[in-house]
Design a protein around this motif. Structure first.
Motif, PDB file in Angstrom:
ATOM      1  N   ILE A  29    -122.379 -16.962 -21.232  1.00 26.87           N
ATOM      2  CA  ILE A  29    -123.701 -16.010 -21.576  1.00 26.87           C
ATOM      3  C   ILE A  29    -123.947 -14.843 -20.663  1.00 26.87           C
ATOM      4  O   ILE A  29    -124.184 -13.868 -20.997  1.00 26.87           O
ATOM      5  N   ARG A  30    -123.793 -15.866 -19.769  1.00 25.85           N
ATOM      6  CA  ARG A  30    -124.242 -15.037 -18.562  1.00 25.85           C
ATOM      7  C   ARG A  30    -123.727 -13.798 -17.858  1.00 25.85           C
ATOM      8  O   ARG A  30    -123.737 -13.240 -17.837  1.00 25.85           O
ATOM      9  N   MET A  31    -121.921 -14.007 -17.849  1.00 23.78           N
ATOM     10  CA  MET A  31    -121.064 -13.291 -17.738  1.00 23.78           C
ATOM     11  C   MET A  31    -120.813 -11.758 -19.115  1.00 23.78           C
ATOM     12  O   MET A  31    -120.977 -10.967 -18.123  1.00 23.78           O
ATOM     13  N   ALA A  32    -121.472 -12.667 -19.856  1.00 21.75           N
ATOM     14  CA  ALA A  32    -121.025 -11.392 -21.284  1.00 21.75           C
ATOM     15  C   ALA A  32    -122.006 -10.552 -20.560  1.00 21.75           C
ATOM     16  O   ALA A  32    -122.593  -9.340 -20.707  1.00 21.75           O
ATOM     17  N   ALA A  33    -123.492 -11.202 -20.383  1.00 20.91           N
ATOM     18  CA  ALA A  33    -125.171 -10.163 -20.903  1.00 20.91           C
ATOM     19  C   ALA A  33    -124.419  -9.422 -19.446  1.00 20.91           C
ATOM     20  O   ALA A  33    -124.650  -7.751 -19.475  1.00 20.91           O
ATOM     21  N   VAL A  34    -124.006  -9.877 -18.054  1.00 20.44           N
ATOM     22  CA  VAL A  34    -123.543  -8.852 -16.504  1.00 20.44           C
ATOM     23  C   VAL A  34    -123.252  -7.056 -17.722  1.00 20.44           C
ATOM     24  O   VAL A  34    -122.410  -6.561 -17.427  1.00 20.44           O
TER      25      VAL A  34
END
Length: 167
Positions: free
Chosen positions: A145-150
């Motif tokens: 989720i955090r990498m997708a947000a980046v």
């Protein structure tokens, strides 16, 4: 830590900012500085990257970016209103020309029916122009989720820059 896609996309974005003599500022909550770390992974990033605020707590959002307590109480930390206030706060508290904010629920807990795990808002603000925010819903582990947000933030910055350059 970063694969070639992220590095190349970030380097290309920074080149575009550099060519137009623009500065970038970031405000991160759920990404916890990942986007700022990626920006500074590129040699020469200080030409473009003005500063980053990691405002994980509501108090940090208020103190560092000027997000109003009322906004946080009525809309919540994970909301379009807060994402906009965070991006606009970057512009108020830095000489950046373009600002981006990320706020969301990376999980694995903390979600609700109205605001599930994976909900992320990305706000962008252009000095003297406009602000807007987008809503995203990602699935997977906290890391995914955090990498997708980046990744979505990089796309948002490219779109924002396009808008800026079109006038």
């Amino acid at each position: 830590m970063w694969d070639r896609l992220y590095i190349q996309k970030t380097a290309d974005l920074q080149d575009r900012f550099r060519r137009h003599h623009l500065k970038l500022g970031l405000a991160e909550s759920c990404t916890g500085g990942l986007l700022s770390a990626l920006m500074t992974e590129i040699p020469g990033s200080s030409d473009v990257f003005e500063r980053g605020f990691i405002t994980y707590s509501n108090l940090a959002k208020q103190q560092l970016l000027g997000v109003q307590e009322l906004t946080l109480q009525t809309s919540g930390a994970v909301s379009e209103a807060t994402a906009l206030a965070m991006a606009e706060g970057v512009l108020k508290h830095s000489p950046a020309d373009i600002a981006l904010s990320v706020t969301g629920i990376a999980g694995p807990s903390g979600g609700s029916e109205l605001k599930p795990v994976g909900l992320v808002y990305i706000g962008v603000a252009i000095r003297g122009k406009h602000s807007e925010a987008g809503r995203f819903l990602f699935t997977g582990t906290r890391h995914i989720i955090r990498m997708a947000a980046v990744h979505a933030a990089l796309d948002a910055l490219n779109s924002c820059l396009n808008s800026y350059l079109e006038g």
